[in-house]
Scaffold this active site. Structure first.
Site, short mmCIF file in Angstrom:
data_model
loop_
_atom_site.label_atom_id
_atom_site.label_comp_id
_atom_site.label_asym_id
_atom_site.label_seq_id
_atom_site.Cartn_x
_atom_site.Cartn_y
_atom_site.Cartn_z
N SER A 51 0.84 -1.19 0.00
CA SER A 51 0.00 0.00 0.00
C SER A 51 0.88 1.25 0.00
O SER A 51 2.11 1.17 0.07
CB SER A 51 -0.92 0.01 1.22
N LYS A 52 0.23 2.40 -0.04
CA LYS A 52 0.94 3.68 -0.10
C LYS A 52 1.91 3.85 1.06
O LYS A 52 2.95 4.50 0.90
CB LYS A 52 -0.07 4.83 -0.10
N ARG A 53 1.57 3.31 2.22
CA ARG A 53 2.45 3.52 3.37
C ARG A 53 3.79 2.80 3.21
O ARG A 53 4.73 3.08 3.95
CB ARG A 53 1.76 3.07 4.66
N HIS A 54 3.87 1.90 2.25
CA HIS A 54 5.13 1.20 1.99
C HIS A 54 5.96 1.90 0.91
O HIS A 54 7.05 1.45 0.58
CB HIS A 54 4.86 -0.24 1.56
N GLY A 55 5.45 2.99 0.36
CA GLY A 55 6.16 3.69 -0.71
C GLY A 55 5.32 3.69 -1.98
O GLY A 55 4.11 3.47 -1.95
#
Length: 503
Positions: A268-272
């Site tokens: 997801s976005k929180r991983h980049g």
């Protein structure tokens, strides 16, 4: 759902022979995710490997979120990766239309057929009633599924509900028997009888539901193999039942493992970055990203890691697609990116660096970037320092900065008289050069060695004071490349400024 050795025992024919036809069918509700790109790649490779056809279909029944802009953006990202298709919304084809909102009549005909053979029925349940059913099942520790309360309504009961203003959805009457799916990646997958309730195939607003629309589309488009992420595996028994009820030939299914983040959660976005467009903007070469994605869930059978797209077509096989989830490693992707950048021909790399460097307005305004010699030297200098092209503007700006800032602990390099005399002489040499080519000759490896012999220094004692005076840093680009890259006037200015700061 159980995975075992059994094979499908249904009497519905499977499309296991003839021309291979596969499809990639994204919903145009946003950017192309790297997981979707990997699915598109596997479909492309399988089609090309088998001299088949790849269909690009737009599943745009989510009318509130789907846009033509997203559809075009997905197509652009696929083309940037080097993936082409044989049929689709933009290229046409004999099995069109290829946009689900243009296929509503086909869905209506299929619904009518299911109603006629009593394999579907109107459902008047409200969202609140369905939510109450779900909560009741959860309180009993049961898996929520539709109770079937509208299944046996009489004609009078249906008319009474419609008189209240209720618009029915259409539900498929799910057969209460075991379903076996022979998956080309996972083997035989068993879905026990009673695990799936009757499900909606046509919403109350007249829009076809996903599981229904894909069956109609895949059958009408003669799709032979459905290659998709394993998050769709739970949908498969519903789709198999629909194929059988409509007496349509089953495609072969291949569910590939999901791509997880390093913490083994869904990427997801929180991983980049998660979209192809983001990696494109960060300066990854398409060949690097494509090569890396191919190895997420597929193995060539040996330790080889680098493949062109043509080589991937030659080697790809569903037999070597793994069941285990793939982990997206950003560091490994950067390593792939650096390799592909270094592998570019020097002139191509120089032009690519220059175009990215010019994204910085200060760099774009510089006369240096317009000099072919500077471009070539910059390419030589930065090749081992660039992993992604978005790093290039900052590196170019560092080179073109007229000032030098000494790192802490480096002033001692210019403390003794020999080092200062050495640096002062190089500054004088630079000031006397008319252009970068002359400076390159005057600061070649041989010329620096001769200068070191004159001052009775060599190795670290020769190179450290020059590097620190020129860059303020202990480590960096080889001096015979760095010094002419800076240019005569800038080099002389930096060296003298460093001497004044440490005098």
């Amino acid at each position: 759902m159980n995975v075992g050795p059994e094979r499908s025992s249904g009497d519905t024919p499977e499309r296991s022979s003839g021309a291979v036809r596969v499809r990639f069918a994204p919903a145009p509700t946003g950017s192309l995710h790297v997981g979707g790109a990997r699915t598109a790649l596997f479909n492309y490779l399988f089609a090309k490997r088998n001299n088949g056809v790849l269909v690009l279909r737009s599943e745009d029944t989510d009318t509130g979120r789907s846009t033509l802009e997203s559809e075009r953006a997905i197509q652009e990202d696929m083309r940037w990766l080097g993936l082409t298709w044989d049929e689709g919304t933009d290229v046409g084809g004999e099995f069109g239309p290829y946009r689900q909102t243009d296929r509503i009549d086909l869905y209506g005909l299929a619904v009518a057929r299911l109603l006629e053979i009593e394999q579907a029925y109107p459902c008047y349940c409200t969202p609140e009633e369905l939510e109450a059913e779900r909560h009741a099942a959860e309180r009993l520790g049961q898996t929520p599924k539709y109770s079937g309360k509208c299944r046996d309504l009489t004609r009078e009961q249906r008319l009474a509900l419609e008189a209240q203003g209720r618009k029915p959805a259409i539900r498929f009457l799910m057969p209460q028997r075991d379903v076996y799916v022979e998956d080309l990646v996972r083997g035989a997958v068993h879905f026990p009888a009673g695990s799936i309730g009757d499900f909606v195939i046509l919403k109350s607003d007249g829009v076809a539901a996903y599981n229904f629309a894909v069956v109609v589309d895949d059958a009408e488009m003669a799709i032979t193999h459905v290659i998709r992420a394993d998050e769709h595996l739970p949908n498969t028994p519903r789709q198999v039942a629909l194929y059988e009820a409509l007496e349509l030939p089953l495609p072969l299914f291949a569910h590939v493992s999901m791509i997880l983040a390093p913490d083994h959660q869904k990427l997801s976005k929180r991983h980049g970055a998660t979209s192809v467009a983001e990696y494109r903007e960060q300066g990854y070469l398409p060949a690097a990203l494509l090569n890396y994605l191919a190895l997420l869930g597929w193995s060539p059978g040996d330790d080889r890691e680098f493949f062109t797209l043509e080589e991937l077509v030659k080697h790809f096989s569903l037999d070597r697609v793994t069941k285990s989830p793939a982990v997206f490693d950003h560091a490994k992707l950067r390593w792939f990116s650096a390799h592909y950048i270094r592998a570019l021909p020097r002139d191509e790399r120089a032009e690519l660096y220059a175009s990215w460097a010019a994204r910085d307005p200060a760099v774009a305004a510089s006369t240096d970037i317009k000099d072919p010699l500077w471009r070539g030297l910059f390419a030589d200098a930065m090749t081992d320092h660039v992993e992604t092209l978005d790093q290039v503007p900052a590196l170019a700006r560092q080179v073109l900065d007229d000032e030098v800032r000494l790192e802490p602990g480096t002033q001692d390099a210019l403390a003794d008289a020999t080092s200062r005399a050495l640096v002062e002489e190089i500054a004088a040499i630079a000031a006397g050069c008319n252009d970068r080519a002359a400076l390159r000759n005057a600061t070649s490896k041989e010329a620096l060695a001769q200068l070191g012999a004159k001052h009775d220094v060599k190795g670290r004692a020769l190179f450290r004071p020059i590097r620190i005076a020129a860059t303020g840093q202990e480590h960096g680009i080889e001096l015979p490349v760095l010094l002419p890259l800076l240019g005569p006037a800038r080099l002389a200015s930096r060296l003298r400024l460093a001497l004044s700061q440490t005098g």
